[in-house]
Design an enzyme around this catalytic site. Structure first.
Site, PDB file in Angstrom:
ATOM      1  CB  ILE A  26      32.172  47.355  46.209  1.00 49.52           C
ATOM      2  CG1 ILE A  26      32.795  48.430  46.391  1.00 49.52           C
ATOM      3  CG2 ILE A  26      30.726  47.222  46.081  1.00 49.52           C
ATOM      4  CD1 ILE A  26      32.623  49.489  44.944  1.00 49.52           C
ATOM      5  CB  THR A  29      25.264  42.409  51.265  1.00 51.53           C
ATOM      6  OG1 THR A  29      24.866  41.004  50.840  1.00 51.53           O
ATOM      7  CG2 THR A  29      24.255  42.820  52.061  1.00 51.53           C
ATOM      8  CB  ALA A  31      30.536  49.208  49.969  1.00 53.18           C
ATOM      9  CE  LYS A  32      33.393  44.771  56.191  1.00 51.85           C
ATOM     10  NZ  LYS A  32      33.197  43.613  55.096  1.00 51.85           N
ATOM     11  N   GLY A 112      37.204  35.403  42.765  1.00 57.33           N
ATOM     12  CA  GLY A 112      36.641  36.577  43.399  1.00 57.33           C
ATOM     13  C   GLY A 112      37.795  37.368  44.013  1.00 57.33           C
ATOM     14  CG  ASP A 114      35.312  38.059  47.863  1.00 59.24           C
ATOM     15  OD1 ASP A 114      35.613  37.722  46.558  1.00 59.24           O
ATOM     16  OD2 ASP A 114      34.333  37.613  48.633  1.00 59.24           O
ATOM     17  CB  THR A 138      26.902  36.674  50.558  1.00 58.15           C
ATOM     18  OG1 THR A 138      26.882  38.234  50.932  1.00 58.15           O
ATOM     19  CG2 THR A 138      25.813  36.425  49.529  1.00 58.15           C
TER      20      THR A 138
END
Length: 262
Positions: A26, A29, A31-32, A112, A114, A138
């Site tokens: 998530i 912007t 979500a996968k 983060g 990610d 982003t």
């Protein structure tokens, strides 16, 4: 008795090898939601980070064994209820989650998910190489993990849409421009000047990072992931591996690591 134990061990091992992982990524912007069989991605869906549209469909289609959730935003009550109702255990990624790499970041609680997941995903594919991971979403992030599996950290800069919006918001007369439209090496009007300035600026920024890192690590590999695409010159492009699902692969690797699947 020994035969029974051997049968049970073989059955349990086969069951674990065939177990499916649900990975929920998530972002700011989007979500996968993805399904992995071992290290292979079976299916993926993308949608709003406020609804997780593909979650129920994937879970009803496949026999999921366990899952992982990684989010950079606070989740609404609907999503939290949907996740709580899932009939299998979920691992929520945070700074206390054990990782298959060494994390040298000085403030892991602010890192983060990610960023570290992308580094893990790249390291899994090339475990004995120095790697620069560039995630153009982003924000644009630059992560470095060395050939010994040590994540050193990285840098964060504004993403493409953020740059377009900032030029419009923080000036009196510049229009809001996007990436679609006429692209020139040098702008011939305000719209093309903004588009070239933003997009070429990002390309030169990324190329600069790659060239700088290659001076220090001559055998450096470069991974490019994220939603934005750019057209680099041939000398830089030849050194880049493009992988849209690098973060998902890294999250799956972390989940497997935490469940004893090396």
């Amino acid at each position: 008795m020994l035969q029974l134990l051997f049968f049970y061990f073989t059955f349990a091992l086969a069951k674990d090898e065939n177990a499916l992982n649900l990975i929920i990524d998530i972002g700011n912007t989007m979500a996968k939601v993805a399904l992995f069989d071992g290290g292979e991605m079976v299916e993926v869906s993308a949608g709003s980070n406020q609804s997780l549209e593909g979650l129920k469909a994937l879970c009803s289609k496949y026999p999921v064994d366990r899952g992982m959730v990684a989010t950079v935003v606070d989740l609404n009550e609907r999503i939290l209820a949907d996740l709580a109702a899932l009939p299998f255990p979920l691992l929520w990624l945070d700074h206390r989650t054990p990782l298959p790499v060494v994390n040298l970041y000085e403030t892991p609680e602010t890192l983060g998910y990610d960023r570290i997941a992308a580094a893990v995903g790249a390291h899994e594919q090339f475990p004995h190489r120095d790697i620069l991971v560039i995630d153009a979403g982003t924000c644009i992030t630059y992560e470095f993990i060395d050939s010994k599996g040590r994540y050193h950290g990285g840098n964060i800069s504004p993403g493409m849409q953020m740059r377009f919006k900032a030029l419009h918001r923080f000036t009196g007369r510049l229009p809001l421009v996007d990436a679609d439209g006429r692209k020139l090496p040098m702008g011939r009007d305000t719209e093309t000047a903004i588009r070239a300035g933003v997009m070429k600026g990002i390309e030169y920024e990324i190329s600069g990072y790659i060239e700088s890192m290659k001076h220090k690590y001559p055998e450096l590999l470069v991974f490019l992931t994220g939603g934005d695409e750019f057209s680099f010159d041939s000398t830089v492009k030849s050194t880049i591996f493009a992988d849209r699902f690098l973060v998902l692969k890294g999250l799956n690797r972390i989940l497997n690591y935490n469940n004893g699947r090396i």
